[in-house]
Design a protein around this motif. Structure first.
Motif, PDB file in Angstrom:
ATOM      1  N   ARG A 126      -5.424  -0.714  -1.168  1.00  0.00           N
ATOM      2  CA  ARG A 126      -5.720   0.584  -0.572  1.00  0.00           C
ATOM      3  C   ARG A 126      -5.402   0.584   0.919  1.00  0.00           C
ATOM      4  O   ARG A 126      -4.867   1.538   1.462  1.00  0.00           O
ATOM      5  CB  ARG A 126      -7.187   0.946  -0.799  1.00  0.00           C
ATOM      6  CG  ARG A 126      -7.513   1.343  -2.219  1.00  0.00           C
ATOM      7  CD  ARG A 126      -8.959   1.741  -2.349  1.00  0.00           C
ATOM      8  NE  ARG A 126      -9.873   0.646  -1.994  1.00  0.00           N
ATOM      9  CZ  ARG A 126     -11.192   0.752  -1.955  1.00  0.00           C
ATOM     10  NH1 ARG A 126     -11.764   1.908  -2.241  1.00  0.00           N
ATOM     11  NH2 ARG A 126     -11.945  -0.291  -1.644  1.00  0.00           N
ATOM     12  N   ASP A 127      -5.776  -0.516   1.584  1.00  0.00           N
ATOM     13  CA  ASP A 127      -5.493  -0.657   3.009  1.00  0.00           C
ATOM     14  C   ASP A 127      -5.463  -2.143   3.329  1.00  0.00           C
ATOM     15  O   ASP A 127      -5.357  -2.972   2.417  1.00  0.00           O
ATOM     16  CB  ASP A 127      -6.541   0.079   3.845  1.00  0.00           C
ATOM     17  CG  ASP A 127      -5.966   0.585   5.166  1.00  0.00           C
ATOM     18  OD1 ASP A 127      -4.970   0.004   5.648  1.00  0.00           O
ATOM     19  OD2 ASP A 127      -6.501   1.543   5.726  1.00  0.00           O
ATOM     20  N   TRP A 128      -5.601  -2.499   4.626  1.00  0.00           N
ATOM     21  CA  TRP A 128      -5.438  -3.895   5.037  1.00  0.00           C
ATOM     22  C   TRP A 128      -6.738  -4.490   5.583  1.00  0.00           C
ATOM     23  O   TRP A 128      -6.719  -5.292   6.501  1.00  0.00           O
ATOM     24  CB  TRP A 128      -4.336  -3.994   6.091  1.00  0.00           C
ATOM     25  CG  TRP A 128      -2.949  -3.919   5.514  1.00  0.00           C
ATOM     26  CD1 TRP A 128      -2.584  -3.484   4.280  1.00  0.00           C
ATOM     27  CD2 TRP A 128      -1.740  -4.310   6.165  1.00  0.00           C
ATOM     28  NE1 TRP A 128      -1.231  -3.572   4.104  1.00  0.00           N
ATOM     29  CE2 TRP A 128      -0.676  -4.072   5.256  1.00  0.00           C
ATOM     30  CE3 TRP A 128      -1.446  -4.828   7.419  1.00  0.00           C
ATOM     31  CZ2 TRP A 128       0.654  -4.341   5.577  1.00  0.00           C
ATOM     32  CZ3 TRP A 128      -0.118  -5.088   7.738  1.00  0.00           C
ATOM     33  CH2 TRP A 128       0.922  -4.847   6.822  1.00  0.00           C
ATOM     34  N   SER A 129      -7.864  -4.126   5.004  1.00  0.00           N
ATOM     35  CA  SER A 129      -9.150  -4.654   5.460  1.00  0.00           C
ATOM     36  C   SER A 129      -9.567  -5.850   4.619  1.00  0.00           C
ATOM     37  O   SER A 129      -8.948  -6.169   3.598  1.00  0.00           O
ATOM     38  CB  SER A 129     -10.229  -3.572   5.352  1.00  0.00           C
ATOM     39  OG  SER A 129     -10.530  -3.315   3.981  1.00  0.00           O
TER      40      SER A 129
ATOM     41  N   LYS B 207       0.835  -1.191   0.000  1.00  0.00           N
ATOM     42  CA  LYS B 207       0.000   0.000   0.000  1.00  0.00           C
ATOM     43  C   LYS B 207       0.874   1.246   0.000  1.00  0.00           C
ATOM     44  O   LYS B 207       2.072   1.180   0.281  1.00  0.00           O
ATOM     45  CB  LYS B 207      -0.930   0.014   1.212  1.00  0.00           C
ATOM     46  CG  LYS B 207      -0.215  -0.046   2.564  1.00  0.00           C
ATOM     47  CD  LYS B 207      -1.147   0.206   3.717  1.00  0.00           C
ATOM     48  CE  LYS B 207      -1.571   1.659   3.774  1.00  0.00           C
ATOM     49  NZ  LYS B 207      -2.348   1.983   4.984  1.00  0.00           N
TER      50      LYS B 207
ATOM     51  N   ASP C 135     -10.382  -4.670   1.145  1.00  0.00           N
ATOM     52  CA  ASP C 135      -9.182  -4.420   0.347  1.00  0.00           C
ATOM     53  C   ASP C 135      -8.558  -5.725  -0.133  1.00  0.00           C
ATOM     54  O   ASP C 135      -8.069  -5.813  -1.264  1.00  0.00           O
ATOM     55  CB  ASP C 135      -8.163  -3.621   1.170  1.00  0.00           C
ATOM     56  CG  ASP C 135      -8.690  -2.252   1.562  1.00  0.00           C
ATOM     57  OD1 ASP C 135      -9.242  -1.560   0.688  1.00  0.00           O
ATOM     58  OD2 ASP C 135      -8.574  -1.884   2.737  1.00  0.00           O
TER      59      ASP C 135
END
Length: 340
Positions: free
Chosen positions: A218-221, A184, A224
């Motif tokens: 985009r992020d670590w969810s 990211k 994502d």
């Protein structure tokens, strides 16, 4: 019930009652017993505020994490709260959202100004700022920060080693096109170290590091991970393994693979990091590298309380144990490999 009422009932001065309450040694044993008997009989409780004013302490410590909604940090906070409670301390939790300015504010003691000390999991603050003196609020760092010479108490996580262990496991099972989910921008310390370990493990195995196997996240969810896995399958439909930088990304990847009609682990093996509660109960159950959050909490609180007791101690650095927990997402046979 006041200290004067206890003094009158015991036939001593208020100062003597205060000396007994505060465990001063220069009190005659008979007097100490008589005063303590009255305290117990009347149910007197010393003023916590008064004791805090005398000691200069509030009895509160703070934990600052990027987000409390992430399972890893929620569980870490649970362990820290338990450790604080065992020591008679109150825990305040601050959420920084991984934003540099908010991390700086917390480190400067602004949102947690009543705390005696701070446990800080910082994603964006550079090492030179973390190493700066913080005389008003002693700090213990948690996570991936700098080298061994960083002059701050720290419970570190070897994220490069975590990634190596995961990728070595995938390669040893015959996987040759191993993707990484978690790249990211901006790249924080955890992401930087995990992609470094991923690349090193591939190079050790004689496998190429293919940029197409490292899609942007985009992020670590979970969302994502799902999105990045779909992009990965489009760019490299021949991928046969996924190493995700955390379990949330891995769980999102499992969803994307199901939607694409790929079997796990038949077509694609998946490994995450953290061993969150959901990992064992996903379908298939998720192989993951478990980071010992109980160790992090216990040692971090120990470092902080000892620092408060003796500010002159030299900086202490500890490393967190981690272990590979193999479940159905990478192998049918269960196994556990440990490293410290």
């Amino acid at each position: 019930m006041t200290i004067r009422e206890v003094a009158a009932a015991a036939g001593v001065s208020p100062k003597t009652v205060s000396n007994v309450v505060n465990e001063y040694v220069h009190v005659h044993p008979d007097t100490r017993r008589r005063v303590q008997d009255v305290i117990d009989a009347l149910g007197y409780r010393p003023s916590a505020v008064g004791r805090q004013l005398r000691s200069g302490r509030t009895g509160m410590i703070a934990l600052a994490v990027p987000t409390i909604s992430a399972p890893y940090f929620a569980d870490l906070a649970r362990h820290v709260a338990a450790q604080a409670r065992e020591r008679g301390l109150v825990l305040a939790v601050e959420q920084t959202e991984g934003q540099l300015e908010r991390e700086r504010e917390v480190a400067d003691g602004q949102p947690v100004r009543f705390a005696d000390g701070l446990l800080l999991s910082a994603l964006e603050m550079p090492d030179e700022e973390l190493a700066a003196p913080h005389p008003d609020t002693p700090i213990v760092l948690i996570g991936e920060h700098g080298g061994s010479d960083l002059p701050v108490d720290r419970v570190g996580i070897d994220s490069a080693g975590v990634a190596r262990l995961a990728v070595e496991h995938l390669v040893s099972s015959g996987r040759t096109r191993v993707a990484f989910l978690g790249d990211k921008a901006p790249v924080h310390n955890s992401a930087r170290q995990r992609i470094t370990g991923y690349r090193a493990a591939l190079e050790d195995a004689g496998l190429p590091v293919d940029p197409a196997l490292v899609p942007h996240c985009r992020d670590w969810s979970r969302e994502d991970g799902r999105e990045a896995a779909h992009a990965l399958l489009e760019a490299r439909p021949d991928v046969d393994a996924v190493f995700a930088a955390n379990d949330e990304l891995a769980l999102g990847a499992l969803a994307a693979l199901r939607e694409a009609g790929r079997s796990v682990p038949g077509d694609v093996a998946v490994v995450g990091v953290d061993d969150v509660g959901e990992a064992e109960f996903s379908w298939p159950a998720l192989t993951t590298v478990a980071i010992d959050r109980a160790f992090v909490a216990e040692r971090a609180v120990e470092l902080l309380t000892s620092r408060l007791a003796d500010p002159g101690l030299p900086p202490r650095h500890l490393q967190t144990p981690y272990r590979l927990v193999v479940r159905d997402s990478s192998l049918r046979q269960r196994a556990v490999t440990s490293r410290s």
